[in-house]
Design an enzyme around this catalytic site. Structure first.
Site, PDB file in Angstrom:
ATOM      1  N   GLY A  46       0.822  -1.220   0.000  1.00 38.55           N
ATOM      2  CA  GLY A  46       0.000   0.000   0.000  1.00 38.55           C
ATOM      3  C   GLY A  46       0.851   1.263   0.000  1.00 38.55           C
ATOM      4  O   GLY A  46       0.574   2.213  -0.731  1.00 38.55           O
ATOM      5  N   CYS A  47       1.897   1.267   0.812  1.00 38.37           N
ATOM      6  CA  CYS A  47       2.753   2.451   0.917  1.00 38.37           C
ATOM      7  C   CYS A  47       3.531   2.667  -0.384  1.00 38.37           C
ATOM      8  O   CYS A  47       3.782   3.800  -0.789  1.00 38.37           O
ATOM      9  CB  CYS A  47       3.697   2.316   2.103  1.00 38.37           C
ATOM     10  SG  CYS A  47       2.787   2.226   3.666  1.00 38.37           S
TER      11      CYS A  47
END
Length: 158
Positions: A46-47
């Site tokens: 996600g990051c």
């Protein structure tokens, strides 16, 4: 639990090391708008998606007068690996003591897979040219967040 910032608040000052160990401060950006985004961990799916989305749109944001700074509790060495692995252009800062994360309300209790845990709350704070909070967005999604920001800030590619 740290207090969440509200529009009109003075953005908490900070000076943190970047991926190369150079000190970067919010005060160094006075006169420009700054998108400060907080993310849990470098080199996670996600990051990575979020950082790549910011990198892909960095020129669009810059053209509209915005600088972009990403802050996580990762050490500068890990941020350097993250930047190299993903060819990131966004400024990444290290906050291992989580002092800035807490000052911005981006660290505390959150829900993760239905459980309450303490950790980094994925957040984005828009700071205006005078160092005041313009927008404070908490619990944002990694995917689609940058596109939403572009729409909400009415920033368009030239």
């Amino acid at each position: 639990m740290s207090e969440r910032l509200q529009p009109g608040d003075t953005a908490p000052a900070f000076t943190l090391p970047d991926a190369d160990g150079n000190e970067v401060s919010l005060a160094g950006h006075l006169g420009r708008k700054v998108i400060v985004y907080f993310y849990p961990a470098a080199l996670t799916p996600g990051c990575t998606k979020q950082a790549c989305d910011f990198t892909d749109n960095l020129e669009v944001f810059a053209g509209a007068g915005y600088d972009v700074i990403g802050i996580s509790p990762d050490k500068p060495e890990k941020l350097g690996k993250f930047r190299e692995a993903e060819d990131l252009k966004v400024t990444l800062l290290s906050d291992p003591e989580k002092k800035v994360l807490e000052a911005y309300g981006a660290f505390g209790e959150k829900k993760l897979y239905g459980k309450t845990v303490t950790g980094v709350i994925r957040s984005t704070v828009i700071v205006d040219e005078q160092g005041k909070v313009e927008h404070a967005l908490y619990n944002v999604k990694a995917t689609g967040h940058v596109a939403k920001l572009l729409r909400d800030l009415k920033v368009e590619a030239a």
